[in-house]
Design a protein around this motif. Structure first.
Motif, short mmCIF file in Angstrom:
data_model
loop_
_atom_site.label_atom_id
_atom_site.label_comp_id
_atom_site.label_asym_id
_atom_site.label_seq_id
_atom_site.Cartn_x
_atom_site.Cartn_y
_atom_site.Cartn_z
N ASN A 1 -4.67 -2.75 4.59
CA ASN A 1 -4.35 -1.40 4.11
C ASN A 1 -4.60 -0.32 5.15
O ASN A 1 -4.80 0.85 4.81
CB ASN A 1 -5.12 -1.07 2.82
N PHE B 1 0.56 5.15 0.54
CA PHE B 1 -0.32 6.19 1.05
C PHE B 1 -0.09 7.53 0.34
O PHE B 1 -0.85 8.48 0.53
CB PHE B 1 -0.13 6.36 2.56
N THR C 1 0.81 -1.20 0.00
CA THR C 1 0.00 0.00 0.00
C THR C 1 0.85 1.26 0.00
O THR C 1 1.71 1.44 0.86
CB THR C 1 -0.92 0.02 1.24
N PHE D 1 -6.24 9.33 1.89
CA PHE D 1 -6.49 8.41 3.00
C PHE D 1 -7.00 9.20 4.21
O PHE D 1 -6.98 10.43 4.22
CB PHE D 1 -5.23 7.62 3.36
N ASN E 1 -8.01 3.60 2.71
CA ASN E 1 -6.75 3.53 3.46
C ASN E 1 -6.86 4.43 4.68
O ASN E 1 -7.31 5.58 4.58
CB ASN E 1 -5.59 3.98 2.59
N PHE F 1 -4.82 13.72 2.98
CA PHE F 1 -5.58 12.97 3.98
C PHE F 1 -6.51 13.89 4.76
O PHE F 1 -6.36 15.11 4.77
CB PHE F 1 -4.63 12.25 4.94
N TYR G 1 5.91 6.15 3.45
CA TYR G 1 4.47 5.91 3.49
C TYR G 1 4.03 4.80 2.56
O TYR G 1 2.90 4.77 2.10
CB TYR G 1 3.73 7.20 3.17
#
Length: 543
Positions: A158, A77, A75, A82, A127, A114, A187
């Motif tokens: 995830n 990010f 995964t 996310f 995520n 995010f 990340y």
């Protein structure tokens, strides 16, 4: 010393966490408020000492941290949006510090997209980075087996889970994440454990009825002080000796999948039982501690704790027994007992109904009980700003108690109230105020035995006067009245509360440096000794 170490570890862990926040390698720094700057500087000062302390501790411990070095192959990010989910409702200052530190550093990385959301946010399957005990199944999966001194940072489905069994453990997990992920902009994650740490515990309690012990909830009857007291006792034991902090709730709440049910309530019904009898039975994922009286409940908790001490995995329970006491008097059953005093009686944060020793005594004998303890209260009005007892008796209930417990002296010593003599009549001296209180209590409750209880013998010399001088004065004044008696709490042969002993304070005080206030276990320890003296004085009074 265990409590000292734990307190220090919380401070150091937060210090290291905050230091990491401002020492990471990004050149672009976020805006920092004046209060954040001041906090950061103070915490950074502790970093060198913290690092030295941790290094020294590591050399002398068998606890081991293991880190798995993994190639980041799953995964990413940085490739998509996310969410950062934080546990809500805990009120933990450590959680707030952890979240602030991680947020501030992550916001400085403009490549990350995010949103910060509360744990109540709808699970969209995106995520996520989960901080603390969130409502996500991945958090629950970790926390089910996490004990108080443990922490884990893992990637599951995830989602990055940052979890700690208590405040300082969570701070350590967050510090690892800041140092090894945020500071290095790593990340991209692979599934599995990134780091984990396991503490050591007195007892290795793993499962109950085939379920992880951490998944159980302790349930007591709403409004039952007896059941709540025993539920709290079980919760405290599991946390202190096995490392698990189980949720505790009353029976008006929704039913949980796995429960330990205390006594007779809406979750559990059973036939008649005598006062001292108990049974422990189980049904699927429920454990029932059956008893109708405080005595039986205490026996049931004793028995369950004994099972935990002997077995790491308990597959079934079917136990019957009777609780026998070394000390008991039927003459105290159903009596009414009032108490007036300072923080000794108020509890210093404990529940005076279910955790302070007088409350435990009242539950054991089914007494009607009122507690007028007030922290900082003096007996004398030499100092008028500390709620002097000689001025508070008039506010006590107009009832007819059988026993009145009257305790004080510690705050009078602390505020340099003159001791005086037993001939004094002025409430501006300790002796005069003690006599005035006894006389007021007798006038208000003419049928009651008034038992005066001294301060502990834990006070040195102040202006040429010791705590023992105040204790002796109370005993001398009580002896002047036929309806009064006294318990000398400075006499370790009578009440073995030894605040001069560091090992005693480590185990039974609210903190190791406190020479005044018992913790929950301290009150349970002291209760039978006070009980024995009260029985003797009460039986002598009514001969």
């Amino acid at each position: 010393m265990k409590i000292i170490i734990r307190k220090i570890s919380i401070i150091l862990a937060i210090a290291i966490l905050a230091a990491s926040l401002f020492s990471c390698g990004n050149t672009e720094q976020p805006e920092v408020t004046e209060s954040e700057t001041e906090a950061s500087e103070a915490l950074t000062d502790a970093l060198t000492e913290a690092a030295t302390e941790e290094a020294t501790t590591a050399e002398n411990t068998t606890e081991a941290e293991t880190e798995a070095v993994r190639e980041p192959i799953t995964t990413d990010f940085t490739a998509s949006a996310f969410n950062l989910i934080t546990a809500g409702g805990s009120g933990s200052s450590t959680l707030s510090t952890v979240v602030t530190a991680i947020l501030t550093r992550m916001k400085s990385n403009t490549s990350l997209n995010f949103k910060q959301l509360a744990t109540s946010a709808t699970d969209a399957g995106a995520n996520e980075i989960l901080i603390g005990k969130t409502n996500r199944p991945e958090s629950r999966q970790i926390y089910e087996k996490l004990r108080s001194n443990d922490y884990t940072v893992a990637v599951i489905n995830n989602r990055v889970v940052i979890a700690g069994g208590n405040d300082d453990s969570l701070a350590k997990a967050a510090n690892w994440f800041l140092t090894n992920i945020v500071a290095k902009n790593k990340y991209v994650f692979t599934e599995g454990v990134l780091t984990e740490y396991s503490g050591t515990y007195t007892y290795n309690v793993n499962s109950l009825l085939g379920k992880a012990i951490g998944t159980f909830t302790i349930v007591y009857g709403k409004g039952s002080n007896e059941q709540k007291s025993q539920a709290s006792r079980l919760q405290s034991w599991l946390e202190a000796y096995a490392g698990y902090t189980l949720e505790m709730k009353d029976d008006s709440t929704a039913v949980s999948e796995n429960e330990i049910v205390i006594g007779s309530n809406s979750r559990s019904s059973f036939g008649t039982m005598d006062r001292d009898s108990y049974k422990i039975v189980c049904d699927n994922s429920k454990v029932y501690l059956q008893a109708v009286h405080y005595n039986g409940l205490e026996g049931a908790i004793d028995s369950l704790i004994s099972e935990f001490e002997k077995n790491s995995e308990i597959k079934t329970l079917d136990i019957s027994g009777t609780k026998f006491y070394d000390v008991y008097s039927e003459k105290l059953e159903g009596k009414t007992i009032y108490a007036i005093g300072d923080s000794y009686f108020a509890g210093e944060g404990l529940d005076p109904k279910t955790e302070v020793w007088i409350g435990l005594l009242s539950m054991k004998y089914g007494m009607k009980y009122e507690n007028y303890g007030k922290g900082g209260s003096t007996v004398s009005d030499f100092i008028t700003t500390n709620n002097p007892m000689c001025r508070r008796i008039s506010a006590m209930a107009a009832d007819s108690p059988d026993i009145v417990l009257f305790e004080g002296g510690a705050n009078d010593w602390n505020h340099s109230v003159p001791v005086g003599t037993k001939d004094d009549t002025s409430t501006s001296t300790f002796c005069g105020a003690v006599k005035n209180c006894i006389e007021q209590l007798h006038a208000k409750y003419p049928k009651a035995l008034i038992i005066c209880i001294t301060n502990w013998n834990s006070y040195g010399q102040k202006n040429g006067v010791t705590g023992q001088n105040f204790a002796n004065a109370m005993i001398d004044c009580a002896a002047l009245y036929p309806y009064a008696a006294s318990i000398d709490a400075t006499n370790l042969d009578i009440i073995p509360v030894d605040y001069a002993s560091q090992s005693f304070r480590d185990k039974y005080s609210i903190k190791p440096s406190d020479i005044n206030h018992l913790n929950v276990e301290g009150h349970r320890y002291a209760m039978p000794y006070f009980e024995k003296q009260i029985i003797k004085l009460y039986e002598d009074f009514y001969k």
